[in-house]
Enzyme design. Sequence first.
Site, PDB file in Angstrom:
ATOM      1  N   TYR A 108       0.825  -1.184   0.000  1.00  0.00           N
ATOM      2  CA  TYR A 108       0.000   0.000   0.000  1.00  0.00           C
ATOM      3  C   TYR A 108       0.883   1.267   0.000  1.00  0.00           C
ATOM      4  CZ  TYR A 108      -4.247   2.301   1.757  1.00  0.00           C
ATOM      5  OH  TYR A 108      -5.343   3.077   1.921  1.00  0.00           O
TER       6      TYR A 108
ATOM      7  N   TYR B 276     -10.377  -6.085   3.037  1.00  0.00           N
ATOM      8  CA  TYR B 276     -10.938  -6.471   4.335  1.00  0.00           C
ATOM      9  C   TYR B 276     -11.534  -7.883   4.385  1.00  0.00           C
ATOM     10  CZ  TYR B 276     -10.699  -1.605   6.119  1.00  0.00           C
ATOM     11  OH  TYR B 276     -10.276  -0.377   6.558  1.00  0.00           O
TER      12      TYR B 276
ATOM     13  N   HIS C 143     -14.620   4.478   9.003  1.00  0.00           N
ATOM     14  CA  HIS C 143     -13.496   4.953   8.180  1.00  0.00           C
ATOM     15  C   HIS C 143     -13.686   6.438   7.883  1.00  0.00           C
ATOM     16  CE1 HIS C 143     -10.489   5.148   4.965  1.00  0.00           C
ATOM     17  NE2 HIS C 143     -10.063   3.964   5.375  1.00  0.00           N
ATOM     18  N   GLY C 144     -12.608   7.141   7.657  1.00  0.00           N
ATOM     19  CA  GLY C 144     -12.689   8.535   7.216  1.00  0.00           C
ATOM     20  C   GLY C 144     -13.345   8.595   5.834  1.00  0.00           C
ATOM     21  N   ASP C 145     -13.942   9.726   5.497  1.00  0.00           N
ATOM     22  CA  ASP C 145     -14.654   9.801   4.209  1.00  0.00           C
ATOM     23  C   ASP C 145     -13.718  10.142   3.043  1.00  0.00           C
ATOM     24  OD1 ASP C 145     -14.072  12.397   4.697  1.00  0.00           O
ATOM     25  OD2 ASP C 145     -16.140  13.132   4.746  1.00  0.00           O
TER      26      ASP C 145
ATOM     27  N   THR D  78     -11.023  15.263   8.902  1.00  0.00           N
ATOM     28  CA  THR D  78     -10.490  16.597   9.157  1.00  0.00           C
ATOM     29  C   THR D  78      -8.977  16.500   9.293  1.00  0.00           C
ATOM     30  OG1 THR D  78     -11.027  16.126  11.427  1.00  0.00           O
ATOM     31  CG2 THR D  78     -12.455  17.705  10.291  1.00  0.00           C
TER      32      THR D  78
ATOM     33  N   ASP E  23      25.262   5.760 -24.307  1.00  0.00           N
ATOM     34  CA  ASP E  23      25.336   4.969 -23.071  1.00  0.00           C
ATOM     35  C   ASP E  23      26.677   4.231 -23.010  1.00  0.00           C
ATOM     36  OD1 ASP E  23      24.704   3.490 -20.812  1.00  0.00           O
ATOM     37  OD2 ASP E  23      23.397   2.080 -21.879  1.00  0.00           O
TER      38      ASP E  23
HETATM   39  C1  SPV Z   1      19.967   0.266 -18.691  1.00  0.00           C
HETATM   40  O1  SPV Z   1      18.757   0.506 -18.493  1.00  0.00           O
HETATM   41  O2  SPV Z   1      20.804   1.140 -18.844  1.00  0.00           O
HETATM   42  C2  SPV Z   1      20.434  -1.130 -18.728  1.00  0.00           C
HETATM   43  C3  SPV Z   1      19.504  -2.182 -19.140  1.00  0.00           C
HETATM   44  O3  SPV Z   1      21.584  -1.346 -18.467  1.00  0.00           O
HETATM   45  S1  SPV Z   1      19.763  -2.426 -20.844  1.00  0.00           S
HETATM   46  O4  SPV Z   1      19.548  -1.149 -21.503  1.00  0.00           O
HETATM   47  O5  SPV Z   1      18.818  -3.432 -21.288  1.00  0.00           O
HETATM   48  O6  SPV Z   1      21.133  -2.873 -21.035  1.00  0.00           O
HETATM   49 MG    MG Z   2      22.816   0.334 -18.407  1.00  0.00          MG
END
Ligand code: SPV
Ligand code: MG
Length: 431
Positions: A43, A75, A89-91, A122, A204
């Site tokens: 939750y 529940y 319960h609160g509304d 409240t 990357d």
């Molecule tokens: C990233 O999210 O940078 C990862 C996962 O390394 S992947 O892109 O699948 O290599």
């Molecule tokens: Mg990565």
Amino acid sequence: MTIAYTAFCTDVIHEGHLNIIAQAGKYGDVVLGALSDKALIRYNKFPTISQEERVRLYESLEGVSRVIVQEDYLYDDVIADLKPDYVIHGDNWQNGPEKAIRDNVLGLLERFGGELVEISYTRTEKARKVDQQLREKLAMPEHRRRRLRQLLQISPVVKTIEAHDGLTGLIAEKTVVDHNGRLDQFDAMWVSSLCDSTTRGKPDIELVDMSARLRTIDDIMEVTTKPIILDGDTGGLTEHFVYNVRTLERMGVSAVIIEDKTGLKKNSLFGTEVEQTQAPIEEFCAKIAAGKKAQLTDDFMIIARIESLILERGMEDALARARAFVGAGADGIMIHSRLKDPAEIYEFCDRFREEDPDTPIVVVPTSFNVATEEELAAHGVNIVIYANQLIRAAFPAMQETARGILKAHRALEVDEQLMPFKEIITLIDEL
Ligand code: SPV
Ligand code: MG
């Protein structure tokens, strides 16, 4: 004996709670439900004190006859066992995702008898402050850091989504759906190297350095409480990795995943289309061991990512590496694949689980996206990471809008596909 039942999911009692107990007392003997740790975690009301402490706290409140543990946020069991005459319960649950719980209670009362009493909710300045303080506490490093291990103990699968800035962090934090009468949300966040680089318009290739990555993490942490798993790329030089482990731990990051590559890292989704070199097993084991030696808390996790399937080095190589990396101290294994068919992932998981029933397994089902969380969990997977879907959703939407404005020489034509800022800022908390 007339029973008036109400359930709490709080670690701190304020006057709003005392008011509910006082009102409930007018209807009968007050039985107070303490939501179990498991229910609270589902939750997103992460407990900051133990279940036993909550029970003791609730028992100490004036006007409470008995405290019971409510195992689920729905529940069903409580109402079937207790058959309360009244549920109080609160509304404040009449709209929004909590309405699913209200509907659940109304259905049960119809079946078992009993009446729902809603008390005007409240929220005084003091109560608001207490709620805020609790949230602040959850965002503190010591609480956030250990949440991943807690989730692994409790959740069949830890659902993790990528976040690369404050706004995507808020989406990960606050998105809740009511699906088939159950509430669902993400458990954790993945700070992806791919998305962190892409947002900056960079490739990357570990070009976005750790200082920049830490800045991203800090932006996300400022506005969220959920645990963070960092994509740590190769971990860099072992001599640097040990310092970064300490930094991440201190910040409250829960885990870093490092991949067994060496030299210039390229994204795994390129597989063998680009030149990438896997690190020798001993070399990578030494990096893991050095990281484990450097960390100071028991909460932090160093997870080893195996690239054998990505680089087509075979299942036996992947399993041998998994064995070695766990031996070197890895707290989990991430196995990656870029095939659409999840068969090789399933085979790895099944075989790894035969030898090692406990070490958490992490997967990133970007290519094998047919696999459901349930199917992955059935093969022993513990953490599922949706690593890049948010940015892939945003990019075409932004590009389409830019094109639309260029074509129409005004913004009217694209307006229909845009969310009013008023709605976006509902996500942002004001102090
Ligand atoms: C990233 O999210 O940078 C990862 C996962 O390394 S992947 O892109 O699948 O290599
Ligand atoms: Mg990565």
